[in-house]
Motif scaffolding. Structure first.
Motif, PDB file in Angstrom:
ATOM      1  N   GLN A  93      10.085  -3.594  -7.895  1.00  0.00           N
ATOM      2  CA  GLN A  93      11.220  -3.336  -8.782  1.00  0.00           C
ATOM      3  C   GLN A  93      10.910  -2.218  -9.789  1.00  0.00           C
ATOM      4  O   GLN A  93      11.799  -1.457 -10.169  1.00  0.00           O
ATOM      5  CB  GLN A  93      11.633  -4.608  -9.529  1.00  0.00           C
ATOM      6  CG  GLN A  93      12.093  -5.744  -8.628  1.00  0.00           C
ATOM      7  CD  GLN A  93      13.328  -5.424  -7.812  1.00  0.00           C
ATOM      8  OE1 GLN A  93      14.143  -4.624  -8.204  1.00  0.00           O
ATOM      9  NE2 GLN A  93      13.437  -6.056  -6.655  1.00  0.00           N
ATOM     10  N   LEU A  94       9.653  -2.114 -10.197  1.00  0.00           N
ATOM     11  CA  LEU A  94       9.234  -1.087 -11.151  1.00  0.00           C
ATOM     12  C   LEU A  94       8.910   0.252 -10.482  1.00  0.00           C
ATOM     13  O   LEU A  94       8.592   1.222 -11.165  1.00  0.00           O
ATOM     14  CB  LEU A  94       7.993  -1.563 -11.921  1.00  0.00           C
ATOM     15  CG  LEU A  94       8.179  -2.748 -12.856  1.00  0.00           C
ATOM     16  CD1 LEU A  94       6.820  -3.267 -13.323  1.00  0.00           C
ATOM     17  CD2 LEU A  94       9.053  -2.364 -14.036  1.00  0.00           C
ATOM     18  N   GLY A  95       8.968   0.282  -9.141  1.00  0.00           N
ATOM     19  CA  GLY A  95       8.615   1.499  -8.421  1.00  0.00           C
ATOM     20  C   GLY A  95       7.122   1.781  -8.452  1.00  0.00           C
ATOM     21  O   GLY A  95       6.697   2.938  -8.393  1.00  0.00           O
ATOM     22  N   ARG A  96       6.309   0.730  -8.518  1.00  0.00           N
ATOM     23  CA  ARG A  96       4.861   0.882  -8.670  1.00  0.00           C
ATOM     24  C   ARG A  96       4.085   0.482  -7.421  1.00  0.00           C
ATOM     25  O   ARG A  96       2.889   0.211  -7.495  1.00  0.00           O
ATOM     26  CB  ARG A  96       4.371   0.060  -9.862  1.00  0.00           C
ATOM     27  CG  ARG A  96       5.025   0.372 -11.194  1.00  0.00           C
ATOM     28  CD  ARG A  96       4.736   1.763 -11.727  1.00  0.00           C
ATOM     29  NE  ARG A  96       3.368   1.971 -12.117  1.00  0.00           N
ATOM     30  CZ  ARG A  96       2.916   1.889 -13.365  1.00  0.00           C
ATOM     31  NH1 ARG A  96       3.732   1.588 -14.352  1.00  0.00           N
ATOM     32  NH2 ARG A  96       1.645   2.135 -13.627  1.00  0.00           N
ATOM     33  N   ILE A  97       4.751   0.439  -6.271  1.00  0.00           N
ATOM     34  CA  ILE A  97       4.057   0.190  -5.003  1.00  0.00           C
ATOM     35  C   ILE A  97       3.638   1.544  -4.452  1.00  0.00           C
ATOM     36  O   ILE A  97       4.439   2.474  -4.391  1.00  0.00           O
ATOM     37  CB  ILE A  97       4.976  -0.504  -3.973  1.00  0.00           C
ATOM     38  CG1 ILE A  97       5.458  -1.866  -4.479  1.00  0.00           C
ATOM     39  CG2 ILE A  97       4.300  -0.609  -2.618  1.00  0.00           C
ATOM     40  CD1 ILE A  97       4.500  -3.002  -4.312  1.00  0.00           C
ATOM     41  N   ARG A  98       2.384   1.662  -4.049  1.00  0.00           N
ATOM     42  CA  ARG A  98       1.949   2.907  -3.422  1.00  0.00           C
ATOM     43  C   ARG A  98       1.073   2.597  -2.216  1.00  0.00           C
ATOM     44  O   ARG A  98       0.500   1.515  -2.114  1.00  0.00           O
ATOM     45  CB  ARG A  98       1.217   3.805  -4.420  1.00  0.00           C
ATOM     46  CG  ARG A  98      -0.063   3.247  -4.951  1.00  0.00           C
ATOM     47  CD  ARG A  98      -0.724   4.210  -5.934  1.00  0.00           C
ATOM     48  NE  ARG A  98      -1.924   3.650  -6.514  1.00  0.00           N
ATOM     49  CZ  ARG A  98      -3.119   3.641  -5.936  1.00  0.00           C
ATOM     50  NH1 ARG A  98      -3.280   4.158  -4.747  1.00  0.00           N
ATOM     51  NH2 ARG A  98      -4.157   3.090  -6.536  1.00  0.00           N
ATOM     52  N   ASP A 143       0.360  -1.458 -10.938  1.00  0.00           N
ATOM     53  CA  ASP A 143       0.320  -0.703  -9.690  1.00  0.00           C
ATOM     54  C   ASP A 143      -0.194  -1.615  -8.590  1.00  0.00           C
ATOM     55  O   ASP A 143      -1.214  -2.290  -8.753  1.00  0.00           O
ATOM     56  CB  ASP A 143      -0.602   0.515  -9.821  1.00  0.00           C
ATOM     57  CG  ASP A 143      -0.064   1.522 -10.819  1.00  0.00           C
ATOM     58  OD1 ASP A 143       1.137   1.825 -10.748  1.00  0.00           O
ATOM     59  OD2 ASP A 143      -0.838   1.978 -11.677  1.00  0.00           O
ATOM     60  N   VAL A 144       0.536  -1.658  -7.485  1.00  0.00           N
ATOM     61  CA  VAL A 144       0.152  -2.467  -6.331  1.00  0.00           C
ATOM     62  C   VAL A 144      -0.003  -1.527  -5.154  1.00  0.00           C
ATOM     63  O   VAL A 144       0.824  -0.651  -4.926  1.00  0.00           O
ATOM     64  CB  VAL A 144       1.211  -3.559  -6.041  1.00  0.00           C
ATOM     65  CG1 VAL A 144       0.927  -4.252  -4.725  1.00  0.00           C
ATOM     66  CG2 VAL A 144       1.247  -4.566  -7.186  1.00  0.00           C
TER      67      VAL A 144
END
Length: 107
Positions: free
Chosen positions: A22-27, A96-97
């Motif tokens: 949801q936070l746009g923190r998947i990379r 960050d994930v």
């Protein structure tokens, strides 16, 4: 660890991954492994989204990474094409994930 503790840990891990999405923190993994596997296995961002939002934790697929010094966690879901997909996540650097790898799962 009791069954209740395991369930709570599983829910927390899944929550961390969902909230990172949801936070746009998947990379993807910085080693390019995850990107290569996604391309090789035709797993796209929509498949990844479905796994994150609707998948189930696979605690039996979690693993300790000795060289990293922490755990990685698995979530599995069936995509719209009926293929089971498992994604392995590293949540150690939350928020960050990192997607470590992605794969099709055959029964």
């Amino acid at each position: 660890m009791s069954i209740a503790d395991k369930k709570q840990k599983s829910e927390v891990v899944h929550y961390l991954i969902e909230s990172a999405w949801q936070l746009g923190r998947i990379r993807m993994s910085s080693t390019a492994h995850a990107n290569h596997r996604a391309e090789q296995r035709a797993i796209d961002v929509l498949d990844l989204r479905e796994v994150i939002l609707y998948g189930v934790r696979e605690e039996n697929q979690d693993s300790w990474k000795e060289d990293w010094g922490h755990w990685v966690y698995a979530i599995r879901n069936r995509n719209v094409d009926g293929r089971d997909i498992r994604v392995i996540f590293d949540v150690e650097g939350y928020p960050d994930v990192v997607v470590v790898t992605l794969m099709h799962v055959y029964a």
